[in-house]
Write a protein that holds these residues in place. Structure first.
Motif, PDB file in Angstrom:
ATOM      1  N   SER A 169       0.819  -1.221   0.000  1.00 53.08           N
ATOM      2  CA  SER A 169       0.000   0.000   0.000  1.00 53.08           C
ATOM      3  C   SER A 169       0.845   1.259   0.000  1.00 53.08           C
ATOM      4  O   SER A 169       0.329   2.360  -0.222  1.00 53.08           O
ATOM      5  CB  SER A 169      -0.903   0.020   1.231  1.00 53.08           C
ATOM      6  OG  SER A 169      -0.117   0.167   2.406  1.00 53.08           O
ATOM      7  N   GLY A 170       2.162   1.133   0.262  1.00 53.81           N
ATOM      8  CA  GLY A 170       3.020   2.293   0.411  1.00 53.81           C
ATOM      9  C   GLY A 170       3.337   2.609   1.852  1.00 53.81           C
ATOM     10  O   GLY A 170       4.231   3.422   2.127  1.00 53.81           O
ATOM     11  N   LEU A 171       2.632   1.988   2.808  1.00 53.64           N
ATOM     12  CA  LEU A 171       2.976   2.165   4.213  1.00 53.64           C
ATOM     13  C   LEU A 171       4.400   1.692   4.466  1.00 53.64           C
ATOM     14  O   LEU A 171       4.849   0.702   3.868  1.00 53.64           O
ATOM     15  CB  LEU A 171       2.029   1.369   5.109  1.00 53.64           C
ATOM     16  CG  LEU A 171       0.598   1.872   5.277  1.00 53.64           C
ATOM     17  CD1 LEU A 171      -0.199   0.883   6.115  1.00 53.64           C
ATOM     18  CD2 LEU A 171       0.572   3.249   5.911  1.00 53.64           C
ATOM     19  N   VAL A 172       5.114   2.383   5.343  1.00 57.54           N
ATOM     20  CA  VAL A 172       6.467   1.995   5.718  1.00 57.54           C
ATOM     21  C   VAL A 172       6.445   1.593   7.186  1.00 57.54           C
ATOM     22  O   VAL A 172       5.991   2.350   8.042  1.00 57.54           O
ATOM     23  CB  VAL A 172       7.470   3.144   5.507  1.00 57.54           C
ATOM     24  CG1 VAL A 172       8.880   2.708   5.911  1.00 57.54           C
ATOM     25  CG2 VAL A 172       7.454   3.604   4.054  1.00 57.54           C
ATOM     26  N   ARG A 173       6.929   0.391   7.472  1.00 52.62           N
ATOM     27  CA  ARG A 173       6.966  -0.094   8.843  1.00 52.62           C
ATOM     28  C   ARG A 173       8.349  -0.668   9.142  1.00 52.62           C
ATOM     29  O   ARG A 173       9.031  -1.170   8.255  1.00 52.62           O
ATOM     30  CB  ARG A 173       5.890  -1.160   9.084  1.00 52.62           C
ATOM     31  CG  ARG A 173       4.469  -0.626   8.975  1.00 52.62           C
ATOM     32  CD  ARG A 173       4.160   0.325  10.109  1.00 52.62           C
ATOM     33  NE  ARG A 173       2.791   0.813  10.084  1.00 52.62           N
ATOM     34  CZ  ARG A 173       2.424   1.979   9.556  1.00 52.62           C
ATOM     35  NH1 ARG A 173       3.321   2.758   8.987  1.00 52.62           N
ATOM     36  NH2 ARG A 173       1.160   2.358   9.601  1.00 52.62           N
ATOM     37  N   GLN A 174       8.750  -0.599  10.419  1.00 56.76           N
ATOM     38  CA  GLN A 174      10.060  -1.059  10.839  1.00 56.76           C
ATOM     39  C   GLN A 174       9.933  -2.364  11.621  1.00 56.76           C
ATOM     40  O   GLN A 174       9.090  -2.465  12.517  1.00 56.76           O
ATOM     41  CB  GLN A 174      10.741  -0.012  11.732  1.00 56.76           C
ATOM     42  CG  GLN A 174      11.156   1.256  10.996  1.00 56.76           C
ATOM     43  CD  GLN A 174       9.983   2.119  10.602  1.00 56.76           C
ATOM     44  OE1 GLN A 174       9.057   2.294  11.388  1.00 56.76           O
ATOM     45  NE2 GLN A 174       9.999   2.647   9.393  1.00 56.76           N
ATOM     46  N   TYR A 175      10.789  -3.335  11.269  1.00 58.60           N
ATOM     47  CA  TYR A 175      10.777  -4.628  11.958  1.00 58.60           C
ATOM     48  C   TYR A 175      12.203  -5.026  12.293  1.00 58.60           C
ATOM     49  O   TYR A 175      13.112  -4.890  11.464  1.00 58.60           O
ATOM     50  CB  TYR A 175      10.114  -5.690  11.088  1.00 58.60           C
ATOM     51  CG  TYR A 175       8.672  -5.371  10.784  1.00 58.60           C
ATOM     52  CD1 TYR A 175       7.697  -5.452  11.778  1.00 58.60           C
ATOM     53  CD2 TYR A 175       8.286  -4.945   9.522  1.00 58.60           C
ATOM     54  CE1 TYR A 175       6.379  -5.131  11.518  1.00 58.60           C
ATOM     55  CE2 TYR A 175       6.969  -4.621   9.250  1.00 58.60           C
ATOM     56  CZ  TYR A 175       6.021  -4.712  10.250  1.00 58.60           C
ATOM     57  OH  TYR A 175       4.708  -4.375   9.990  1.00 58.60           O
ATOM     58  N   SER A 176      12.401  -5.532  13.492  1.00 58.03           N
ATOM     59  CA  SER A 176      13.734  -5.936  13.937  1.00 58.03           C
ATOM     60  C   SER A 176      14.191  -7.177  13.185  1.00 58.03           C
ATOM     61  O   SER A 176      13.416  -8.109  12.966  1.00 58.03           O
ATOM     62  CB  SER A 176      13.716  -6.229  15.444  1.00 58.03           C
ATOM     63  OG  SER A 176      13.397  -5.074  16.179  1.00 58.03           O
ATOM     64  N   LEU A 177      15.462  -7.187  12.840  1.00 53.60           N
ATOM     65  CA  LEU A 177      16.048  -8.362  12.198  1.00 53.60           C
ATOM     66  C   LEU A 177      16.331  -9.413  13.262  1.00 53.60           C
ATOM     67  O   LEU A 177      16.917  -9.118  14.306  1.00 53.60           O
ATOM     68  CB  LEU A 177      17.340  -7.970  11.481  1.00 53.60           C
ATOM     69  CG  LEU A 177      17.134  -7.163  10.196  1.00 53.60           C
ATOM     70  CD1 LEU A 177      18.394  -6.412   9.818  1.00 53.60           C
ATOM     71  CD2 LEU A 177      16.696  -8.073   9.063  1.00 53.60           C
ATOM     72  N   CYS A 178      15.915 -10.642  12.979  1.00 50.29           N
ATOM     73  CA  CYS A 178      16.071 -11.693  13.994  1.00 50.29           C
ATOM     74  C   CYS A 178      16.738 -12.942  13.429  1.00 50.29           C
ATOM     75  O   CYS A 178      16.687 -14.007  14.033  1.00 50.29           O
ATOM     76  CB  CYS A 178      14.714 -12.043  14.615  1.00 50.29           C
ATOM     77  SG  CYS A 178      13.415 -12.485  13.438  1.00 50.29           S
ATOM     78  N   GLY A 179      17.376 -12.814  12.266  1.00 53.96           N
ATOM     79  CA  GLY A 179      18.066 -13.939  11.662  1.00 53.96           C
ATOM     80  C   GLY A 179      19.554 -13.947  12.003  1.00 53.96           C
ATOM     81  O   GLY A 179      19.960 -13.561  13.097  1.00 53.96           O
ATOM     82  N   ASP A 180      20.368 -14.352  11.031  1.00 56.22           N
ATOM     83  CA  ASP A 180      21.811 -14.481  11.216  1.00 56.22           C
ATOM     84  C   ASP A 180      22.506 -13.275  10.582  1.00 56.22           C
ATOM     85  O   ASP A 180      22.438 -13.091   9.368  1.00 56.22           O
ATOM     86  CB  ASP A 180      22.296 -15.769  10.551  1.00 56.22           C
ATOM     87  CG  ASP A 180      23.792 -15.979  10.684  1.00 56.22           C
ATOM     88  OD1 ASP A 180      24.465 -15.140  11.324  1.00 56.22           O
ATOM     89  OD2 ASP A 180      24.300 -16.982  10.147  1.00 56.22           O
ATOM     90  N   PRO A 181      23.209 -12.437  11.353  1.00 53.37           N
ATOM     91  CA  PRO A 181      23.877 -11.262  10.776  1.00 53.37           C
ATOM     92  C   PRO A 181      24.917 -11.608   9.717  1.00 53.37           C
ATOM     93  O   PRO A 181      25.220 -10.782   8.852  1.00 53.37           O
ATOM     94  CB  PRO A 181      24.541 -10.607  11.991  1.00 53.37           C
ATOM     95  CG  PRO A 181      23.748 -11.069  13.162  1.00 53.37           C
ATOM     96  CD  PRO A 181      23.329 -12.470  12.817  1.00 53.37           C
ATOM     97  N   ALA A 182      25.470 -12.808   9.760  1.00 56.58           N
ATOM     98  CA  ALA A 182      26.494 -13.202   8.792  1.00 56.58           C
ATOM     99  C   ALA A 182      25.907 -13.629   7.452  1.00 56.58           C
ATOM    100  O   ALA A 182      26.640 -13.794   6.480  1.00 56.58           O
ATOM    101  CB  ALA A 182      27.348 -14.334   9.362  1.00 56.58           C
ATOM    102  N   ASP A 183      24.594 -13.815   7.385  1.00 59.75           N
ATOM    103  CA  ASP A 183      23.932 -14.252   6.163  1.00 59.75           C
ATOM    104  C   ASP A 183      23.668 -13.049   5.262  1.00 59.75           C
ATOM    105  O   ASP A 183      22.807 -12.220   5.559  1.00 59.75           O
ATOM    106  CB  ASP A 183      22.614 -14.948   6.513  1.00 59.75           C
ATOM    107  CG  ASP A 183      21.884 -15.479   5.289  1.00 59.75           C
ATOM    108  OD1 ASP A 183      22.413 -15.344   4.163  1.00 59.75           O
ATOM    109  OD2 ASP A 183      20.765 -16.003   5.445  1.00 59.75           O
ATOM    110  N   THR A 184      24.409 -12.934   4.161  1.00 58.63           N
ATOM    111  CA  THR A 184      24.228 -11.810   3.236  1.00 58.63           C
ATOM    112  C   THR A 184      23.293 -12.162   2.086  1.00 58.63           C
ATOM    113  O   THR A 184      23.197 -11.424   1.108  1.00 58.63           O
ATOM    114  CB  THR A 184      25.578 -11.353   2.671  1.00 58.63           C
ATOM    115  OG1 THR A 184      26.215 -12.456   1.991  1.00 58.63           O
ATOM    116  CG2 THR A 184      26.486 -10.850   3.790  1.00 58.63           C
ATOM    117  N   SER A 185      22.582 -13.283   2.197  1.00 59.20           N
ATOM    118  CA  SER A 185      21.644 -13.681   1.148  1.00 59.20           C
ATOM    119  C   SER A 185      20.188 -13.555   1.586  1.00 59.20           C
ATOM    120  O   SER A 185      19.285 -13.718   0.765  1.00 59.20           O
ATOM    121  CB  SER A 185      21.912 -15.121   0.705  1.00 59.20           C
ATOM    122  OG  SER A 185      21.648 -16.028   1.765  1.00 59.20           O
TER     123      SER A 185
END
Length: 344
Positions: A88-104
């Motif tokens: 819809s164009g709304l912008v929302r922020q969500y915390s990253l909860c995966g692996d910081p070393a994963d660049t994929s």
């Protein structure tokens, strides 16, 4: 001194990006948006990326996890969050909860908030596996710091930024976690959290145990312990009332910790009062309901307005120092003076 041409060009590009987003929110689709990934006046800007929703799964009652795939994604550190530009164009922020070393891939999770502002419902009902979604970031306002000991307090979905922190702590680190929620079924990643810290994790399900005992948690706190808290406002206020130095991650921006003031809307010929417990955006939209906005947290720039007079207390995460000379994001920023004059 004249500014370098590169800085002027980048600032102009940043303004075009925000104007493009504003037009999308107001109903004129503009897809994809330009990419942007360069520092301006010492403030990092994040490029816009289009990522594939590779998987979508329910990880707790009312909580959906998204894994977003791409190539060569920017690295991040525990505590970082990602901006999602929803269909819809709304912008929302969500915390990253995966692996910081994963660049994929990036992993985020969101709880469905009944009666919320619509972002979580859109994620739950419209964001599906196989579609593409635009993201910006990562950004980190909630970093894990060096300290002799760590205490974490998470309420429900507030575990998401804390989970990568727990994984990143070195062997032998001194830490403990209080993880609370309405019910055990509603608490995401509960089993992983318990496995990470046998004997260090206290799980409090409100329907079984009542409210958490924060006094016991913070009794005899070792000197220089780093305390982190993420969760609903009530939990944050309760922790802040017991510990003077707490690192917070809020679900919504705090706008109610300033004084009241007036805002003159010069072009409209109106003056609106902004109470201490309200935002400039809310007060302005009561008079001008078509005023564009999206994230309401000072990240997306949709509500940026030109300031003609007055001293602004900037609380956003987006504007450059140069842009702050004559503009503000009215969703979070406030006034240091009794009156602001906006070009509206």
């Amino acid at each position: 001194m004249a500014k370098p041409l590169t800085v002027v060009a980048v600032a102009g590009a940043a303004l075009l990006v925000r104007r493009a987003l504003r037009r999308r929110v107001q109903g004129s689709p503009l897809w994809p948006m330009p990419a942007l990934d360069e520092p301006v006046s010492g403030r990092p800007r994040s490029r816009a990326l289009r990522l594939l929703v590779a998987s979508r799964e329910t990880v707790a009652e009312g909580v959906v996890q998204l894994r977003l795939e791409g190539r060569g994604l920017p690295r991040w550190e525990p505590g970082a969050h990602l901006d999602l530009v929803l269909p819809s164009g709304l912008v929302r922020q969500y915390s990253l909860c995966g692996d910081p070393a994963d660049t994929s891939s990036y992993t985020v999770a969101t709880r469905l908030v009944e009666g919320g502002r619509g972002g979580s419902r859109e994620v739950h009902e419209q964001v599906q596996e196989g579609m593409e979604i635009e993201v910006r970031g990562p950004r980190n306002r909630f970093p894990l710091v060096d300290a002799p000991a760590h205490v974490f307090v998470a309420g429900g979905i507030g575990i998401t930024p804390i989970l990568p922190m727990l994984r990143a702590l070195p062997d032998g680190a001194e830490w403990r976690l209080l993880f609370g929620g309405r019910t055990r079924a509603s608490m995401p990643y509960l089993e992983e959290v318990r496995a990470l810290g046998a004997g260090r994790v206290s799980v409090v399900a409100e329907d079984e145990d009542g409210r958490p005992d924060l006094d016991a948690l913070f009794a005899d706190l070792p000197e220089k312990t780093a305390v982190y808290c993420c969760g609903p406002e009530g939990l944050l206020a309760a922790v802040a009332g017991r510990v003077p130095d707490v690192r917070f991650e809020r679900f919504t921006a705090g706008v109610a910790d300033g004084g009241a003031f007036e805002v003159e809307l010069r072009r409209s010929g109106r003056v609106v009062a902004v109470p201490a417990d309200s935002s400039v955006l809310a007060a302005v939209r009561a008079e001008l309901p078509d005023t564009a906005y999206s994230c309401e947290q000072g990240f997306c720039g949709t509500c940026q307005q030109r300031v003609l007079e007055g001293e602004v207390e900037h609380r956003d995460e987006l504007l450059t120092d140069a842009e702050r000379d004559d503009s503000m994001l009215i969703c979070v920023s406030r006034s240091r003076s009794d009156r602001l004059v906006l070009d509206m």
